[in-house]
Scaffold this motif. Structure first.
Motif, PDB file in Angstrom:
ATOM      1  N   SER A 169       0.763  -1.255   0.049  1.00 48.12           N
ATOM      2  CA  SER A 169      -0.007   0.088   0.098  1.00 48.12           C
ATOM      3  C   SER A 169       0.775   1.299  -0.112  1.00 48.12           C
ATOM      4  O   SER A 169       0.678   2.009  -0.779  1.00 48.12           O
ATOM      5  CB  SER A 169      -0.990  -0.024   1.182  1.00 48.12           C
ATOM      6  OG  SER A 169      -1.777  -1.094   1.107  1.00 48.12           O
ATOM      7  N   THR A 170       1.846   1.139   0.881  1.00 47.06           N
ATOM      8  CA  THR A 170       2.834   2.501   0.819  1.00 47.06           C
ATOM      9  C   THR A 170       3.493   2.877  -0.457  1.00 47.06           C
ATOM     10  O   THR A 170       3.318   3.903  -0.913  1.00 47.06           O
ATOM     11  CB  THR A 170       4.024   2.398   1.740  1.00 47.06           C
ATOM     12  OG1 THR A 170       3.270   2.076   3.226  1.00 47.06           O
ATOM     13  CG2 THR A 170       4.842   3.817   1.751  1.00 47.06           C
ATOM     14  N   THR A 171       3.774   1.832  -1.261  1.00 46.43           N
ATOM     15  CA  THR A 171       4.350   1.930  -2.637  1.00 46.43           C
ATOM     16  C   THR A 171       3.421   2.393  -3.657  1.00 46.43           C
ATOM     17  O   THR A 171       3.313   3.413  -4.348  1.00 46.43           O
ATOM     18  CB  THR A 171       5.038   0.653  -3.037  1.00 46.43           C
ATOM     19  OG1 THR A 171       5.935   0.318  -2.023  1.00 46.43           O
ATOM     20  CG2 THR A 171       5.741   0.982  -4.530  1.00 46.43           C
ATOM     21  N   HIS A 172       2.247   1.935  -3.495  1.00 46.62           N
ATOM     22  CA  HIS A 172       1.078   2.157  -4.468  1.00 46.62           C
ATOM     23  C   HIS A 172       0.555   3.504  -4.167  1.00 46.62           C
ATOM     24  O   HIS A 172       0.327   4.352  -5.192  1.00 46.62           O
ATOM     25  CB  HIS A 172      -0.183   1.064  -4.066  1.00 46.62           C
ATOM     26  CG  HIS A 172      -1.292   1.321  -4.973  1.00 46.62           C
ATOM     27  ND1 HIS A 172      -2.356   0.754  -4.771  1.00 46.62           N
ATOM     28  CD2 HIS A 172      -1.381   2.226  -5.928  1.00 46.62           C
ATOM     29  CE1 HIS A 172      -3.310   1.171  -5.887  1.00 46.62           C
ATOM     30  NE2 HIS A 172      -2.628   2.119  -6.448  1.00 46.62           N
ATOM     31  N   LEU A 173       0.204   3.774  -2.941  1.00 47.14           N
ATOM     32  CA  LEU A 173      -0.151   5.224  -2.741  1.00 47.14           C
ATOM     33  C   LEU A 173       1.001   6.322  -2.919  1.00 47.14           C
ATOM     34  O   LEU A 173       0.735   7.471  -3.548  1.00 47.14           O
ATOM     35  CB  LEU A 173      -0.603   5.430  -1.173  1.00 47.14           C
ATOM     36  CG  LEU A 173      -1.746   4.607  -0.851  1.00 47.14           C
ATOM     37  CD1 LEU A 173      -2.121   4.970   0.684  1.00 47.14           C
ATOM     38  CD2 LEU A 173      -3.046   4.806  -1.778  1.00 47.14           C
ATOM     39  N   GLY A 174       2.241   6.100  -2.875  1.00 46.35           N
ATOM     40  CA  GLY A 174       3.328   6.826  -3.087  1.00 46.35           C
ATOM     41  C   GLY A 174       3.311   7.016  -4.481  1.00 46.35           C
ATOM     42  O   GLY A 174       3.303   8.282  -5.170  1.00 46.35           O
ATOM     43  N   VAL A 175       3.269   6.100  -5.432  1.00 50.97           N
ATOM     44  CA  VAL A 175       3.275   6.367  -7.180  1.00 50.97           C
ATOM     45  C   VAL A 175       2.128   6.795  -7.333  1.00 50.97           C
ATOM     46  O   VAL A 175       2.169   7.811  -8.359  1.00 50.97           O
ATOM     47  CB  VAL A 175       3.599   4.714  -7.587  1.00 50.97           C
ATOM     48  CG1 VAL A 175       3.143   4.810  -9.088  1.00 50.97           C
ATOM     49  CG2 VAL A 175       4.742   4.064  -7.135  1.00 50.97           C
ATOM     50  N   ALA A 176       0.801   6.576  -6.997  1.00 52.71           N
ATOM     51  CA  ALA A 176      -0.291   7.328  -7.469  1.00 52.71           C
ATOM     52  C   ALA A 176      -0.255   8.616  -6.818  1.00 52.71           C
ATOM     53  O   ALA A 176      -0.558   9.645  -7.720  1.00 52.71           O
ATOM     54  CB  ALA A 176      -1.544   6.512  -6.615  1.00 52.71           C
ATOM     55  N   ALA A 177       0.145   9.078  -5.845  1.00 52.89           N
ATOM     56  CA  ALA A 177       0.452  10.356  -5.454  1.00 52.89           C
ATOM     57  C   ALA A 177       1.278  11.113  -6.228  1.00 52.89           C
ATOM     58  O   ALA A 177       1.097  12.357  -6.505  1.00 52.89           O
ATOM     59  CB  ALA A 177       1.011  10.428  -3.903  1.00 52.89           C
ATOM     60  N   ALA A 178       2.384  10.650  -6.611  1.00 57.40           N
ATOM     61  CA  ALA A 178       3.232  11.324  -7.646  1.00 57.40           C
ATOM     62  C   ALA A 178       2.710  11.687  -9.148  1.00 57.40           C
ATOM     63  O   ALA A 178       3.017  12.753  -9.564  1.00 57.40           O
ATOM     64  CB  ALA A 178       4.502  10.560  -7.677  1.00 57.40           C
ATOM     65  N   VAL A 179       1.939  10.385  -9.440  1.00 57.35           N
ATOM     66  CA  VAL A 179       1.320  10.735 -10.885  1.00 57.35           C
ATOM     67  C   VAL A 179       0.235  11.912 -10.492  1.00 57.35           C
ATOM     68  O   VAL A 179       0.055  13.090 -11.395  1.00 57.35           O
ATOM     69  CB  VAL A 179       0.641   9.695 -11.351  1.00 57.35           C
ATOM     70  CG1 VAL A 179      -0.334   9.902 -12.407  1.00 57.35           C
ATOM     71  CG2 VAL A 179       1.487   8.584 -11.321  1.00 57.35           C
ATOM     72  N   LEU A 180      -0.377  11.850  -9.526  1.00 55.26           N
ATOM     73  CA  LEU A 180      -1.423  12.840  -9.107  1.00 55.26           C
ATOM     74  C   LEU A 180      -0.938  14.357  -8.999  1.00 55.26           C
ATOM     75  O   LEU A 180      -1.388  15.431  -9.423  1.00 55.26           O
ATOM     76  CB  LEU A 180      -2.523  12.594  -7.924  1.00 55.26           C
ATOM     77  CG  LEU A 180      -3.277  11.364  -8.207  1.00 55.26           C
ATOM     78  CD1 LEU A 180      -3.761  10.859  -6.868  1.00 55.26           C
ATOM     79  CD2 LEU A 180      -4.493  11.671  -8.934  1.00 55.26           C
ATOM     80  N   LEU A 181       0.166  14.439  -8.293  1.00 48.77           N
ATOM     81  CA  LEU A 181       0.966  15.698  -8.173  1.00 48.77           C
ATOM     82  C   LEU A 181       1.336  16.484  -9.416  1.00 48.77           C
ATOM     83  O   LEU A 181       0.995  17.340  -9.888  1.00 48.77           O
ATOM     84  CB  LEU A 181       1.967  15.585  -7.049  1.00 48.77           C
ATOM     85  CG  LEU A 181       2.792  16.606  -6.864  1.00 48.77           C
ATOM     86  CD1 LEU A 181       2.041  17.692  -6.184  1.00 48.77           C
ATOM     87  CD2 LEU A 181       4.056  16.302  -5.980  1.00 48.77           C
ATOM     88  N   VAL A 182       1.944  15.511 -10.314  1.00 49.94           N
ATOM     89  CA  VAL A 182       2.196  15.908 -11.818  1.00 49.94           C
ATOM     90  C   VAL A 182       0.965  16.557 -12.408  1.00 49.94           C
ATOM     91  O   VAL A 182       0.962  17.569 -13.056  1.00 49.94           O
ATOM     92  CB  VAL A 182       2.904  15.006 -12.435  1.00 49.94           C
ATOM     93  CG1 VAL A 182       3.224  15.260 -14.060  1.00 49.94           C
ATOM     94  CG2 VAL A 182       4.480  14.701 -11.821  1.00 49.94           C
ATOM     95  N   GLY A 183      -0.047  15.804 -12.225  1.00 46.02           N
ATOM     96  CA  GLY A 183      -1.426  16.008 -12.990  1.00 46.02           C
ATOM     97  C   GLY A 183      -1.846  17.678 -12.394  1.00 46.02           C
ATOM     98  O   GLY A 183      -2.264  18.192 -13.301  1.00 46.02           O
ATOM     99  N   GLY A 184      -1.753  17.431 -11.009  1.00 41.05           N
ATOM    100  CA  GLY A 184      -2.476  18.872 -10.490  1.00 41.05           C
ATOM    101  C   GLY A 184      -1.499  20.074 -10.698  1.00 41.05           C
ATOM    102  O   GLY A 184      -2.122  21.217 -11.258  1.00 41.05           O
ATOM    103  N   LEU A 185      -0.310  19.711 -10.929  1.00 42.12           N
ATOM    104  CA  LEU A 185       0.637  20.749 -11.294  1.00 42.12           C
ATOM    105  C   LEU A 185       0.576  21.379 -12.927  1.00 42.12           C
ATOM    106  O   LEU A 185       0.676  22.557 -13.158  1.00 42.12           O
ATOM    107  CB  LEU A 185       1.952  20.589 -11.113  1.00 42.12           C
ATOM    108  CG  LEU A 185       2.650  20.547  -9.620  1.00 42.12           C
ATOM    109  CD1 LEU A 185       4.100  19.788  -9.345  1.00 42.12           C
ATOM    110  CD2 LEU A 185       2.435  21.728  -8.983  1.00 42.12           C
ATOM    111  N   LEU A 186       0.054  20.282 -13.417  1.00 35.42           N
ATOM    112  CA  LEU A 186      -0.130  20.682 -15.174  1.00 35.42           C
ATOM    113  C   LEU A 186      -1.499  21.322 -15.218  1.00 35.42           C
ATOM    114  O   LEU A 186      -1.557  22.182 -16.092  1.00 35.42           O
ATOM    115  CB  LEU A 186       0.082  19.396 -16.009  1.00 35.42           C
ATOM    116  CG  LEU A 186       1.594  18.651 -15.895  1.00 35.42           C
ATOM    117  CD1 LEU A 186       1.169  17.373 -16.701  1.00 35.42           C
ATOM    118  CD2 LEU A 186       2.447  19.559 -16.681  1.00 35.42           C
ATOM    119  N   VAL A 187      -2.496  20.802 -14.492  1.00 36.23           N
ATOM    120  CA  VAL A 187      -3.756  21.360 -14.739  1.00 36.23           C
ATOM    121  C   VAL A 187      -3.965  22.469 -14.099  1.00 36.23           C
ATOM    122  O   VAL A 187      -4.737  23.641 -14.636  1.00 36.23           O
ATOM    123  CB  VAL A 187      -4.843  20.400 -14.167  1.00 36.23           C
ATOM    124  CG1 VAL A 187      -6.199  20.926 -14.185  1.00 36.23           C
ATOM    125  CG2 VAL A 187      -4.650  18.886 -14.901  1.00 36.23           C
TER     126      VAL A 187
END
Length: 395
Positions: A169-187
């Motif tokens: 879970s830690t890895t999954h949430l961390g990877v998802a958070a990285a993707v979401l952070l990039v998406g948020g910074l782009l949008v």
């Protein structure tokens, strides 16, 4: 409310605003859905009892509802873009922190913080989408809500893949958070500028942006409509499979198809809902959608054939898909209240979120008294009433 023309200084990507607004719905939905699908694994890793998980869920809900009360006036003062640019960065960080939390107290506090930021994002993104539709001169909310539905499917698939691959879970949430952070910074930078929905002078009715404002009779009527609709949606998603399996004796595999069918119908309806609304108008589409949803739910409840029941849930999802987005659009059009759309939408979000939270418990309590079949059957005339005489028809 005085609004500056956002097209005079906005870059071309921000002038339409439709796809950035849709992307916000997807990112918010993906954040919440990722947390939800990983919750069983988090429960095991943190050695949480069922009661502790329930308490954490209540904290999440209370924090979300509380933040919704304040985000409308904040968005009115600074613009929904400002709220979203902050929340789209903070949410992924909190999601990653949830995976790293140690102990019950730390986990609960981080989930509560995630709930608060999610609630603020939920209200602000609906307000932003309403503004996008107003400036574009065409409906966009159905498409935005469709993106939220798609995000739930994406999160589920990602969780399945992670589980099969042995990813924690830690890895999954961390990877998802990285993707979401990039998406948020782009949008964030291509959302409509703050001037699009920022109030430039006080509300003409009360001269303030405080918490008590915007609770008008009309807003409450539309809010209660949203609550009813979310209870009906929660009944289909949360109890449909249980009804078929326990009440009809349907095999578990086919019974769970009711949820998939409802979600698929809902997503399909929202993909075409904006075009239908632009062509035929909000009130006729709302009436037709409610009637179709009621007919689909009636088929699911009253027809003994399991395949027909599953198809009924798909029809119910298709018909009901347009209803909540249309209620959001209707509440934002209440210009005679003297309140800005962001505050009005945040009040409505409180009602719809309450429906999501209260629905499963109300359905379960009623099922204890009259049975699950009788409880679901009672939702059919409720849907018909909302479809035929709901407050949206008085716009």
């Amino acid at each position: 409310m005085t609004v500056q023309d956002p097209t005079t200084s906005a870059p071309p990507a921000a002038r339409t605003g439709r796809w950035p607004a849709t992307a916000v719905f997807f990112l918010n939905g993906l954040t919440l859905s990722t947390y939800i699908v990983r919750l069983p694994a988090l429960k095991d890793e943190h050695h949480l009892a069922d009661g502790q998980v329930g308490a954490i869920g209540a904290l999440f809900a209370v924090a979300a509802l509380a933040s919704m009360q304040f985000v409308g006036p904040i968005a009115a003062r600074f613009g929904s873009r400002a709220v979203l640019r902050v929340s789209l960065v903070v949410m992924p960080l909190l999601l990653a922190a949830v995976g790293l939390a140690g102990g019950f107290v730390g986990f609960a506090l981080l989930v509560a913080a995630l709930g608060a930021v999610h609630g603020a994002t939920d209200a602000a993104m609906n307000a932003h989408a309403v503004t996008v539709g107003r400036l574009a001169g065409r409906p966009v909310l159905n498409g935005c809500h469709a993106a939220w539905s798609v995000s739930a499917v994406a999160a589920s698939l990602a969780a399945t893949l992670s589980a099969h691959s042995g990813v924690g879970s830690t890895t999954h949430l961390g990877v998802a958070a990285a993707v979401l952070l990039v998406g948020g910074l782009l949008v964030g930078p291509v959302l409509l500028p703050a001037a699009a929905d920022r109030r430039t002078r006080p509300s003409r009715r009360d001269g303030r942006t405080g918490l008590p404002g915007a609770w008008t009779g009309r807003v409450v009527a539309l809010g209660l409509t949203g609550t009813v609709l979310m209870i009906c949606e929660g009944a289909a998603l949360g109890w449909g499979a249980i009804f078929l399996h326990d009440g009809r004796g349907v095999a578990l595999g086919l019974a769970t198809a009711a949820v998939t069918a409802y979600t698929a119908g809902q997503t399909g309806g929202r993909l075409i809902g904006d075009r239908l609304t632009a062509r035929h108008g909000a009130a006729p589409v709302f009436r037709a959608g409610g009637l179709v949803a009621a007919c689909g739910l009636a088929a699911a409840v009253f027809v003994p054939s399991p395949p027909v029941a599953v198809a009924g849930f798909a029809v119910a999802g298709f018909g009901g898909s347009v209803l909540v987005p249309l209620v959001f659009s209707a509440v934002a059009r209440q210009d005679d209240t003297g309140h800005d759309p962001a505050t009005l939408v945040s009040r409505l979000t409180t009602f719809t979120y309450a429906g999501v939270l209260l629905g499963p418990a109300l359905i379960g309590s009623a099922a204890e008294v009259v049975g699950l079949a009788g409880t679901l059957a009672a939702l059919v005339p409720l849907l018909l009433t909302v479809a035929l005489i709901g407050p949206i028809h008085r716009d």
